[in-house]
Design an enzyme around this catalytic site. Structure first.
Site, PDB file in Angstrom:
ATOM      1  CD1 TRP A 104      -1.522   1.648  -6.159  1.00  0.00           C
ATOM      2  CD2 TRP A 104      -1.884   3.381  -4.352  1.00  0.00           C
ATOM      3  NE1 TRP A 104      -2.683   2.367  -6.482  1.00  0.00           N
ATOM      4  CE2 TRP A 104      -3.034   3.165  -5.546  1.00  0.00           C
ATOM      5  CE3 TRP A 104      -2.277   3.959  -3.462  1.00  0.00           C
ATOM      6  CZ2 TRP A 104      -3.987   4.233  -5.630  1.00  0.00           C
ATOM      7  CZ3 TRP A 104      -3.040   5.175  -3.261  1.00  0.00           C
ATOM      8  CH2 TRP A 104      -3.901   5.084  -4.475  1.00  0.00           C
ATOM      9  CG  HIS A 105      -0.183   5.922  -1.059  1.00  0.00           C
ATOM     10  ND1 HIS A 105      -0.492   4.814  -0.595  1.00  0.00           N
ATOM     11  CD2 HIS A 105      -1.155   6.826  -1.004  1.00  0.00           C
ATOM     12  CE1 HIS A 105      -1.748   4.798  -0.204  1.00  0.00           C
ATOM     13  NE2 HIS A 105      -2.001   6.168  -0.306  1.00  0.00           N
ATOM     14  N   GLY A 106       3.759   5.643  -3.628  1.00  0.00           N
ATOM     15  CA  GLY A 106       4.914   6.172  -4.510  1.00  0.00           C
ATOM     16  C   GLY A 106       5.907   5.265  -4.022  1.00  0.00           C
ATOM     17  CB  SER A 150      -0.908   0.036   1.333  1.00  0.00           C
ATOM     18  OG  SER A 150      -1.643   1.263   1.182  1.00  0.00           O
ATOM     19  CG  PHE A 193      -1.158   9.022  -4.550  1.00  0.00           C
ATOM     20  CD1 PHE A 193       0.114   8.987  -4.480  1.00  0.00           C
ATOM     21  CD2 PHE A 193      -1.726   9.434  -3.501  1.00  0.00           C
ATOM     22  CE1 PHE A 193       0.836   9.944  -3.656  1.00  0.00           C
ATOM     23  CE2 PHE A 193      -1.591  10.399  -2.870  1.00  0.00           C
ATOM     24  CZ  PHE A 193       0.128  10.408  -2.434  1.00  0.00           C
TER      25      PHE A 193
END
Length: 481
Positions: free
Chosen positions: A322-324, A319, A481
């Site tokens: 996934w944001h960066g 997770s 995102f």
């Protein structure tokens, strides 16, 4: 096209009026064309990746349904997921890698010419990638049937209210709605408009106003100490909630105008008594996506305790990534994973196979919120170094309370009028979230007498007009995102 832009203010009424004038059998085509126009307004090239994603997952889902052999079914699934994952990895990692190589070139560690790489990063790409991958996995599992009508499936992937930042929809919920005839329903339209106003209030009056102070502090971290960091962190917690839940409210309300019901994405998350409960209330469509397609396939909680803890940690690290690809996001995800592990070990949901009902205490609310604010420091900081600086200076000079308060107030430079507006808007947010725990606030307000509900509507419209930043359409945080 941004929800808070003049282009959208023109686009939506036109699409809304024409939608109800178009015969039912052509409405899917009209909405599909409107969705591609909405997306390609940001950049014409965005439509190509959206179309590629649609064709790829549509074709493989149909193939999956016709293929009985287990090995070939797995190959189909893998063939659909791998390209999308690789594209996401490219967008997430290419820019940071090139930046790091250029730093090494500038420092003389590499005898190369500076590297350049221009990537057309489509807004919202990970949201419709996840929605498409979830559909493909559900077909593979037999949870839903492959959609035969390409147009309805294309609309499922591209429906403009949810395209850029969700909520991430599920095929079994959305596809039947696109097929169903949806007449004009006054209550649907008025409910959708009211929810959109509430979403705009959270975005324009709270998130964008708070963002000015948060950005000043976090983007110039070395220039601040003490209370400025504490206030900016609390403000960012409110900013990101109002920015993202505001987008979700606008999206859900906008879809309701066309008779489409999207899933609820936020349920008063800061009124949670634990980190575990927070993740059942925050960005619900993404949290449940990671639960269903990452955590449960890893084994979930149906394994040994050590493996259960590892599954939690892996899910939250994914997770974070996934944001960066920045270490700040990965560390943020890892901290949340560790907090979940601690809660799982100290307060197990089951004991000897029997559900354990935990008592709630009032002090759990502020402790949970403060823990969340601690994790937001890593999420918002521009680097690990900035995050460490903020943590080390957060309570600088607190042994002299008056000086601590005075220095922080002067550094922030918030005018009394803006401060009053901020306080009033946060109070309204708190009242709404508290009331929403007992039922649908908008429905409850709509049942009130005219002399009660209309002053409330006017109050929100006036606050949007007075306090929203003028002549600027700021992006929503989750677009990147």
């Amino acid at each position: 096209m941004l929800f808070n832009s003049m282009a959208f203010a023109i686009f939506l009424p036109i699409v809304f009026i024409l939608y109800y004038l178009v015969p039912h059998k052509y409405r899917w085509l009209f909405l599909l064309a409107a969705s591609y126009a909405f997306y390609m307004n940001l950049h014409p090239g965005y439509g190509l990746l959206l179309l590629f994603t649609t064709v790829l997952t549509y074709t493989l889902a149909r193939t999956l349904e016709r293929t009985p052999a287990a090995a070939r079914r797995k190959l189909c699934l893998f063939s659909g997921i791998l390209p999308l994952v690789l594209i996401l990895l490219l967008y997430k990692t290419a820019a940071p890698v090139i930046g790091r190589l250029n730093e090494m070139i500038a420092a003389g560690k590499l005898s190369l010419q500076p590297l350049t790489l221009t990537l057309l990063l489509p807004a919202g790409v990970s949201f419709y990638f996840f929605q498409s991958m979830g559909y493909l996995i559900d077909v593979y599992r037999g949870k839903c049937r492959a959609e035969r009508h390409f147009g309805y499936y294309a609309l499922f992937v591209s429906f403009f209210p949810q395209l850029l930042s969700g909520p991430i929809g599920r095929a079994e919920s959305l596809l039947p709605q696109y097929r169903k005839e949806r007449p004009f329903v006054y209550e649907n339209v008025t409910y959708g408009l009211k929810l959109m106003v509430w979403g705009y209030f959270k975005k324009l009056v709270i998130a964008d106003v708070f963002a000015a102070t948060v950005n000043n502090v976090y983007d110039n971290a070395q220039s601040y100490v003490g209370l400025a960091f504490l206030v900016a962190t609390l403000m960012f917690a409110i900013e990101i909630y109002c920015d993202f839940s505001g987008y979700s409210d606008i999206a859900i309300g906008c879809a309701r105008l066309f008779g489409i019901e999207l899933m609820t994405n936020f349920k008063s998350p800061y009124l949670s008594f634990s980190i575990r409960e927070f993740w059942s209330r925050w960005h619900i469509s993404l949290s449940t996506w990671f639960r269903d397609y990452v955590y449960i396939p890893l084994g979930g909680n149906r394994t040994a305790k050590w493996r259960h803890c590892l599954n939690l940690l892996i899910t939250f690290l994914v997770s974070g990534f996934w944001h960066g690809s920045s270490l700040t996001y990965i560390l943020w995800g890892g901290i949340h994973g560790l907090l979940q592990i601690v809660e799982t070990l100290l307060f197990p949901g089951k004991r000897h196979g029997v559900e354990v009902k935990r008592r709630r205490h009032w002090w759990q609310l502020p402790i949970t919120f403060l823990l969340l604010c601690f994790t937001w420091i890593f999420f918002r900081a521009n680097s690990i170094q900035d995050a460490m600086w903020i943590l080390s200076r957060l309570f600088w000079d607190i042994e002299r309370p008056l000086n601590y308060l005075q220095t922080g107030i002067v550094c922030l430079g918030i005018s009394p009028l803006v401060a009053i507006g901020m306080l009033l808007s946060v109070m309204l947010l708190a009242v709404y979230d508290l009331a929403s725990l007992k039922g649908d606030v908008i429905n409850a307000l709509s049942r009130q007498k005219c002399f009660i509900r209309w002053p409330v509507y006017v109050l929100f419209l006036v606050m949007i007009a007075l306090f929203a930043p003028k002549n600027v359409a700021t992006e929503f945080i989750y677009f990147k995102f």
